[in-house]
Design a protein around this motif. Structure first.
Motif, PDB file in Angstrom:
ATOM      1  N   ASN A   1     -67.624 -28.037  57.656  1.00 18.26           N
ATOM      2  CA  ASN A   1     -67.218 -26.992  58.600  1.00 18.26           C
ATOM      3  C   ASN A   1     -68.045 -27.035  59.880  1.00 18.26           C
TER       4      ASN A   1
ATOM      5  N   CYS B   1     -69.196 -28.614  51.902  1.00 15.72           N
ATOM      6  CA  CYS B   1     -68.258 -27.804  52.683  1.00 15.72           C
ATOM      7  C   CYS B   1     -68.932 -27.168  53.893  1.00 15.72           C
TER       8      CYS B   1
ATOM      9  N   GLN C   1     -56.088 -27.023  52.198  1.00 17.27           N
ATOM     10  CA  GLN C   1     -54.649 -26.928  51.950  1.00 17.27           C
ATOM     11  C   GLN C   1     -54.167 -27.873  50.854  1.00 17.27           C
TER      12      GLN C   1
ATOM     13  N   LEU D   1     -55.510 -25.333  43.498  1.00 16.23           N
ATOM     14  CA  LEU D   1     -55.687 -26.192  44.664  1.00 16.23           C
ATOM     15  C   LEU D   1     -54.642 -27.300  44.571  1.00 16.23           C
TER      16      LEU D   1
ATOM     17  N   GLN E   1     -61.493 -25.625  46.874  1.00 15.16           N
ATOM     18  CA  GLN E   1     -60.560 -24.528  46.621  1.00 15.16           C
ATOM     19  C   GLN E   1     -61.067 -23.234  47.251  1.00 15.16           C
ATOM     20  N   GLN E   2     -62.356 -22.963  47.087  1.00  8.49           N
ATOM     21  CA  GLN E   2     -62.941 -21.742  47.641  1.00  8.49           C
ATOM     22  C   GLN E   2     -62.939 -21.764  49.166  1.00  8.49           C
ATOM     23  N   ALA E   3     -63.007 -22.959  49.750  1.00  5.78           N
ATOM     24  CA  ALA E   3     -63.004 -23.085  51.211  1.00  5.78           C
ATOM     25  C   ALA E   3     -61.602 -22.994  51.798  1.00  5.78           C
ATOM     26  N   GLY E   4     -60.579 -22.958  50.940  1.00  3.75           N
ATOM     27  CA  GLY E   4     -59.220 -22.809  51.426  1.00  3.75           C
ATOM     28  C   GLY E   4     -58.545 -24.089  51.855  1.00  3.75           C
TER      29      GLY E   4
ATOM     30  N   GLU F   1     -60.085 -24.692  56.122  1.00  3.42           N
ATOM     31  CA  GLU F   1     -58.856 -24.050  55.661  1.00  3.42           C
ATOM     32  C   GLU F   1     -57.637 -24.501  56.465  1.00  3.42           C
ATOM     33  N   GLN F   2     -57.871 -25.176  57.575  1.00  2.06           N
ATOM     34  CA  GLN F   2     -56.774 -25.735  58.368  1.00  2.06           C
ATOM     35  C   GLN F   2     -56.496 -27.191  58.003  1.00  2.06           C
TER      36      GLN F   2
ATOM     37  N   GLN G   1     -56.522 -30.757  55.131  1.00  2.00           N
ATOM     38  CA  GLN G   1     -56.408 -31.303  53.791  1.00  2.00           C
ATOM     39  C   GLN G   1     -57.500 -32.353  53.626  1.00  2.00           C
TER      40      GLN G   1
END
Length: 231
Positions: free
Chosen positions: A122, A118, A159, A183, A154-157, A133-134, A136
């Motif tokens: 990023n 992750c 979608q 998630l 999931q922790q990274a958000g 987080e923006q 999928q």
């Protein structure tokens, strides 16, 4: 006064195949930057001999190991034989890529795959003005490497997570485990098109967590996935 002599601790990476692993280069350079004496090498373990390989390494005084394909599930099973031997990340993933060999003969297992992935995703997405987080994620594979990434997504958000695998049941099982930690996820076969799922409109990040990544092969997915992908 005699100078103190620091004996280099021994660490290894275990896999089959193993010649491709960059772990010795990476960890040796980290150690050099920190001024730590360290000896790090590759170990080719027989496909049916992971536990025996670990026992021999412990007997030889090796301090710990990284674990790569196809032994991450074996590493989890080995550590699970002792109480208090799994970090939360390894326990959720049911797979381990890092083993610490304790002085009492037990093994502590961790899974760092997801967190490292992750951070790197990023870093690359930031060059596009995006963040996980923006997005999928489409993940190819449902084995030890793949399961090690779910909690981190999931922790990274993230979608939504779509898991595609040759064995569809395994893909769906991993998707169900993702949904159990809130998630949104779905699973299917490698040839399943995006239109088969109820997906958000977010940009798609494709992660190849299958063994095909070792050869640099491009997975034979439905072409619509590649059209939607930003990374």
């Amino acid at each position: 006064m005699n100078a103190l002599i620091h004996q280099a601790d021994r660490y290894v990476v275990i896999g089959n195949p193993i010649a491709h692993s960059m772990s010795p280069f990476i960890h040796s350079n980290f150690a050099a930057q920190l001024g730590l004496p360290l000896q790090y090498e590759r170990v080719l373990a027989p496909l049916d001999g992971f536990a025996q390989t670990v026992a021999a390494l412990q007997a030889a005084g090796v301090k710990g190991a990284n674990v790569t394909v196809p032994f991450k599930l074996d590493a989890f099973a080995l550590a699970s034989a002792s109480p208090n031997s799994l970090t939360p990340a390894a326990e959720f993933a049911q797979a381990a890529n890092t083993l610490k060999f304790n002085a009492n003969g037990t093994v502590l297992a961790d899974n760092t795959d997801g967190g490292g992935l992750c951070r790197d995703l990023n870093r690359q997405l930031n060059t596009l003005g995006l963040h996980l987080e923006q997005c999928q994620v489409l993940m190819i594979g449902a084995g030890g490497a793949a399961s090690g990434c779910v909690a981190a997504f999931q922790q990274a958000g993230v979608q939504h997570l779509t898991v595609l695998n040759r064995t569809v049941d395994k893909a769906r099982q991993l998707a169900q485990r993702a949904e159990a930690i809130d998630l949104p996820a779905a699973g299917g076969g490698l040839d399943t098109p995006p239109s088969h799922f109820d997906l958000p409109g977010a940009p798609v990040v494709i992660v190849n967590a299958s063994s095909s990544s070792l050869k640099g092969d491009v997975p034979a997915l439905h072409p619509d996935w590649y059209e939607r992908a930003v990374l």
